[in-house]
Design a protein around this motif. Sequence first.
Motif, PDB file in Angstrom:
ATOM      1  N   MET A 167       0.824  -1.208   0.000  1.00  0.00           N
ATOM      2  CA  MET A 167       0.000   0.000   0.000  1.00  0.00           C
ATOM      3  C   MET A 167       0.859   1.260   0.000  1.00  0.00           C
ATOM      4  N   VAL A 168       1.913   1.232   0.807  1.00  0.00           N
ATOM      5  CA  VAL A 168       2.822   2.385   0.881  1.00  0.00           C
ATOM      6  C   VAL A 168       3.418   2.677  -0.502  1.00  0.00           C
ATOM      7  N   LYS A 169       3.850   1.621  -1.193  1.00  0.00           N
ATOM      8  CA  LYS A 169       4.412   1.795  -2.538  1.00  0.00           C
ATOM      9  C   LYS A 169       3.353   2.295  -3.520  1.00  0.00           C
ATOM     10  N   ALA A 170       2.129   1.746  -3.413  1.00  0.00           N
ATOM     11  CA  ALA A 170       1.058   2.172  -4.311  1.00  0.00           C
ATOM     12  C   ALA A 170       0.732   3.644  -4.122  1.00  0.00           C
ATOM     13  N   ASP A 171       1.027   4.178  -2.929  1.00  0.00           N
ATOM     14  CA  ASP A 171       0.786   5.586  -2.633  1.00  0.00           C
ATOM     15  C   ASP A 171       1.964   6.460  -3.040  1.00  0.00           C
ATOM     16  N   GLY A 172       2.966   5.855  -3.663  1.00  0.00           N
ATOM     17  CA  GLY A 172       4.071   6.628  -4.225  1.00  0.00           C
ATOM     18  C   GLY A 172       5.350   6.646  -3.421  1.00  0.00           C
ATOM     19  N   LYS A 173       5.369   6.084  -2.219  1.00  0.00           N
ATOM     20  CA  LYS A 173       6.588   6.054  -1.418  1.00  0.00           C
ATOM     21  C   LYS A 173       7.318   4.746  -1.710  1.00  0.00           C
ATOM     22  N   LEU A 174       8.358   4.821  -2.513  1.00  0.00           N
ATOM     23  CA  LEU A 174       9.042   3.630  -3.005  1.00  0.00           C
ATOM     24  C   LEU A 174      10.289   3.274  -2.217  1.00  0.00           C
ATOM     25  N   ASP A 175      10.674   4.103  -1.240  1.00  0.00           N
ATOM     26  CA  ASP A 175      11.926   3.882  -0.531  1.00  0.00           C
ATOM     27  C   ASP A 175      11.730   3.405   0.907  1.00  0.00           C
ATOM     28  N   CYS A 176      10.549   2.898   1.237  1.00  0.00           N
ATOM     29  CA  CYS A 176      10.304   2.432   2.602  1.00  0.00           C
ATOM     30  C   CYS A 176      10.931   1.050   2.785  1.00  0.00           C
ATOM     31  N   ASP A 177      11.788   0.933   3.776  1.00  0.00           N
ATOM     32  CA  ASP A 177      12.484  -0.324   4.066  1.00  0.00           C
ATOM     33  C   ASP A 177      11.497  -1.302   4.706  1.00  0.00           C
ATOM     34  N   ILE A 178      11.352  -2.482   4.121  1.00  0.00           N
ATOM     35  CA  ILE A 178      10.403  -3.471   4.635  1.00  0.00           C
ATOM     36  C   ILE A 178      10.753  -3.909   6.054  1.00  0.00           C
ATOM     37  N   THR A 179      12.016  -3.757   6.426  1.00  0.00           N
ATOM     38  CA  THR A 179      12.436  -4.152   7.782  1.00  0.00           C
ATOM     39  C   THR A 179      12.159  -3.065   8.818  1.00  0.00           C
ATOM     40  N   SER A 180      11.631  -1.931   8.392  1.00  0.00           N
ATOM     41  CA  SER A 180      11.406  -0.814   9.321  1.00  0.00           C
ATOM     42  C   SER A 180      10.137  -0.980  10.145  1.00  0.00           C
ATOM     43  N   TYR A 181       9.299  -1.922   9.774  1.00  0.00           N
ATOM     44  CA  TYR A 181       8.017  -2.064  10.451  1.00  0.00           C
ATOM     45  C   TYR A 181       8.146  -2.820  11.775  1.00  0.00           C
ATOM     46  N   GLY A 182       7.448  -2.298  12.790  1.00  0.00           N
ATOM     47  CA  GLY A 182       7.323  -3.051  14.024  1.00  0.00           C
ATOM     48  C   GLY A 182       6.241  -4.104  13.858  1.00  0.00           C
ATOM     49  N   LYS A 183       6.337  -5.175  14.632  1.00  0.00           N
ATOM     50  CA  LYS A 183       5.379  -6.278  14.500  1.00  0.00           C
ATOM     51  C   LYS A 183       4.791  -6.630  15.861  1.00  0.00           C
ATOM     52  N   HIS A 184       3.474  -6.793  15.874  1.00  0.00           N
ATOM     53  CA  HIS A 184       2.781  -7.181  17.106  1.00  0.00           C
ATOM     54  C   HIS A 184       1.743  -8.241  16.766  1.00  0.00           C
TER      55      HIS A 184
END
Length: 351
Positions: A167-184
């Motif tokens: 979704m983030v990429k579809a919104d135009g942000k292509l440089d978000c690191d997949i490892t940056s997300y926290g997980k719960h």
Amino acid sequence: MIYLRQIVVIIATAAALLCGSVAHGEKQQQQQQVCTSSSDAKLETIRLGLEWFTNPDHLPLIVAQKHGIFKSFGLDVQLIEPSDHWEAEEEILAGRLDVAVTEPLHLAQDAARGKPVLGFSRFLHTDGGVLYDAGRGDIRRPADMCGKTISYPGSPGPGGPAIVNTMVKADGKLDCDITSYGKHNGSFFHTDALQSNKADVATLIFWNFEIPEAKAKGMKDAAFFSLKEWGVPDFCQLVLMTTPSHFDKRKDVLRKLVLAMRRATGIVHQQPDLAREYYYQHVKKEEASETQQAVIDATFTATLPAFPNDNMMSTEYYDHLMGWLVETDQVEVEAGEEVSVSSYWTNEISW
């Protein structure tokens, strides 16, 4: 002769449909469908595992049971709510279940892992995706989710970040690191995860349940980003599945199950007040807390339009879904290429 078996099934189905009909009138809500020939005959038992807890998504099953439709088709359908997560195909192989409710996403993932699964009828299609609290102000568009903590069943697996980052990429942000997300891992208690500040967003949500639930629990600005609008295959659907061997053995009985649920879907759309009465009885609404009663009311109303008359699904849909699973590293490339849709989905009895 080649069509003899199909003709027999069609005749039996027609008889069941005729037997299951109810006259219109003021006393219709009090009438229970009864068919002497079916009630006198031995009923075919189907042990059907629900997906987690009973909720309005299961409405055609509940209506078919309460209205006597299953019985009119010669079926004794036992709705089984799991006490914990289960591997449905293992329960079927062990003889403890005959059929289970699942989502297309899990069906495709299980097939890619080599599990003996076969989906054969879709009965719910809603909207859904990623839940967030718009009142907090830090998330206004999908790109704002980059690096946020995600609550999702199956955490810390790859599913949550795969959905959100698509979704983030579809919104135009292509440089978000997949490892940056926290997980719960908040299981399916999505609203609780956000309200307890253990997560910023929650995914694998159905709007017809989680949005009304969140608002009833005080999250007045509950909102969501829809899968279908932001690059993720629309898997907010529920299907019936079994194992290929069980399908071959009980195909005629499973066809009756599909038709009985289809008749119940007609009641849901045409007589929603009656369906509501059946559902409230089933979940014992009057015994629930005030907040839970509000949740029951709101989620029921939101779910009413979500039951399709068409129970079939296309090969192209599952090809696209599997392609996304491979692209997001949720399924190995070789496994995704080797498994054919026909090995885990069939429209043979869902027409």
